[in-house]
Design an enzyme around this catalytic site. Structure first.
Site, PDB file in Angstrom:
ATOM      1  N   LYS A 152       2.940   3.427  -5.662  1.00 20.91           N
ATOM      2  CA  LYS A 152       2.388   2.419  -6.595  1.00 20.91           C
ATOM      3  C   LYS A 152       3.431   1.940  -7.601  1.00 20.91           C
ATOM      4  O   LYS A 152       3.363   0.803  -8.053  1.00 20.91           O
ATOM      5  CB  LYS A 152       1.146   2.970  -7.296  1.00 20.91           C
ATOM      6  N   ASP A 155      -3.221  -3.067  -2.517  1.00 22.84           N
ATOM      7  CA  ASP A 155      -4.268  -2.055  -2.570  1.00 22.84           C
ATOM      8  C   ASP A 155      -4.105  -1.209  -3.834  1.00 22.84           C
ATOM      9  O   ASP A 155      -3.023  -1.134  -4.415  1.00 22.84           O
ATOM     10  CB  ASP A 155      -4.175  -1.147  -1.333  1.00 22.84           C
ATOM     11  N   ASN A 156      -5.184  -0.582  -4.280  1.00 19.57           N
ATOM     12  CA  ASN A 156      -5.153   0.450  -5.335  1.00 19.57           C
ATOM     13  C   ASN A 156      -4.738  -0.035  -6.710  1.00 19.57           C
ATOM     14  O   ASN A 156      -4.123   0.725  -7.476  1.00 19.57           O
ATOM     15  CB  ASN A 156      -4.228   1.604  -4.928  1.00 19.57           C
ATOM     16  N   ASP A 167       0.831  -1.208   0.000  1.00 18.91           N
ATOM     17  CA  ASP A 167       0.000   0.000   0.000  1.00 18.91           C
ATOM     18  C   ASP A 167       0.863   1.253   0.000  1.00 18.91           C
ATOM     19  O   ASP A 167       0.458   2.304   0.469  1.00 18.91           O
ATOM     20  CB  ASP A 167      -0.913  -0.012   1.234  1.00 18.91           C
ATOM     21  N   GLU A 218     -11.425   4.139  -1.271  1.00 16.49           N
ATOM     22  CA  GLU A 218     -11.892   4.457   0.087  1.00 16.49           C
ATOM     23  C   GLU A 218     -12.727   5.737   0.119  1.00 16.49           C
ATOM     24  O   GLU A 218     -12.391   6.741  -0.488  1.00 16.49           O
ATOM     25  CB  GLU A 218     -10.690   4.598   1.049  1.00 16.49           C
TER      26      GLU A 218
END
Ligand code: 76T
Ligand code: MG
Length: 214
Positions: A144, A169-170, A141, A199
């Site tokens: 990236k 995540d993401n 997380d 989120e």
């Protein structure tokens, strides 16, 4: 002088959550980010997916890349068995300072080791510094564009074993295209996408779960 967003988030925890009750810390952060100020915590919708994966793995050793304010750190640590260890890496010292206080408010400091520094520097030192052989679970997380190089680095450092679960995540927003392309096409991983939302928004995002095949 102006407060920062992480400082305001910590204030909401100290005002609205009960010391030693992780669930109340998560609730206070989610309320704050829903009604007052967005922040880049994994949040409750993706957080429930995170919970189910952590519960399924029941890890003894966890690595989290990217602590931020400690929301996912608290979420994961609250599910760990008694002697399990969570190492969380945070590059930004201001984030780390807030996260330590959020983790302490939840009463989870004994399960968590927050390390300040960059993944690229610390991943090669995990074994010697923390007596880790391999990680059972890794939550990605952080930046990236570091997901792919750090995954390759963990492979090279022998930190993954047959069955290690990576949860990223993401993968849609902001997105990690090079990581997704690699992990979904590599015979060394079995991957599964969990569709969700960014989120505190209606924007599409999701988590990619990948099991290392050894
Ligand atoms: O970018 C993100 N998070 C990573 C991040 C971001 C900033 C600083 C750090 C500094 N921490 C750090 C760095 C390097 C590191 N190496 N090892 C540890 C380590 C730790 C980390 C992110 C963004 C959005 C988002 C923003 C805007 C928007 F419109 C939509 C979505 C949503 C998220 O859920 C996100 O997670
Ligand atoms: Mg994130």
């Amino acid at each position: 002088t102006q407060s920062t967003r992480p400082q305001r988030l910590l204030g909401a925890v100290q005002k609205n959550a009960t010391r030693g009750q992780p669930h109340s810390v998560l609730k206070a952060i989610d309320q704050f980010c829903t009604h007052t100020e967005w922040a880049m915590n994994v949040g409750d919708e993706k957080g429930c997916i995170l919970d189910s994966v952590v519960s399924e793995v029941n890890p003894a050793t966890v690595l989290e890349l990217g602590t931020y304010c400690g929301y996912s750190t608290v979420r994961i640590a609250s599910l760990l068995p008694p002697h399990a260890k969570l190492i969380t890496l945070e590059f930004n010292p201001d984030f780390a300072a807030i996260a330590r206080q959020v983790i302490a408010w939840a009463g989870l400091e004994d399960k968590v080791q927050l390390v300040e520094g960059a993944s690229g520097d610390w991943i090669p030192k995990m074994k010697e510094q923390f007596g880790i052989t391999t990680f059972d679970f890794v939550f990605l997380d952080h930046w990236k564009d570091r997901y792919l190089p750090d995954t390759k680095l963990m492979e090279e450092c022998g930190l993954l074993r047959k069955g290690t679960v990576l949860l990223a995540d993401n993968v849609i927003c902001p997105g990690t295209p090079d990581y997704l392309e690699y992990i979904r096409n590599s015979p060394r991983y079995k991957s599964q996408y969990f569709k969700s939302h960014l989120e505190y928004t209606k924007v599409e995002d999701g988590l990619e779960k990948s099991v290392f095949q050894g």
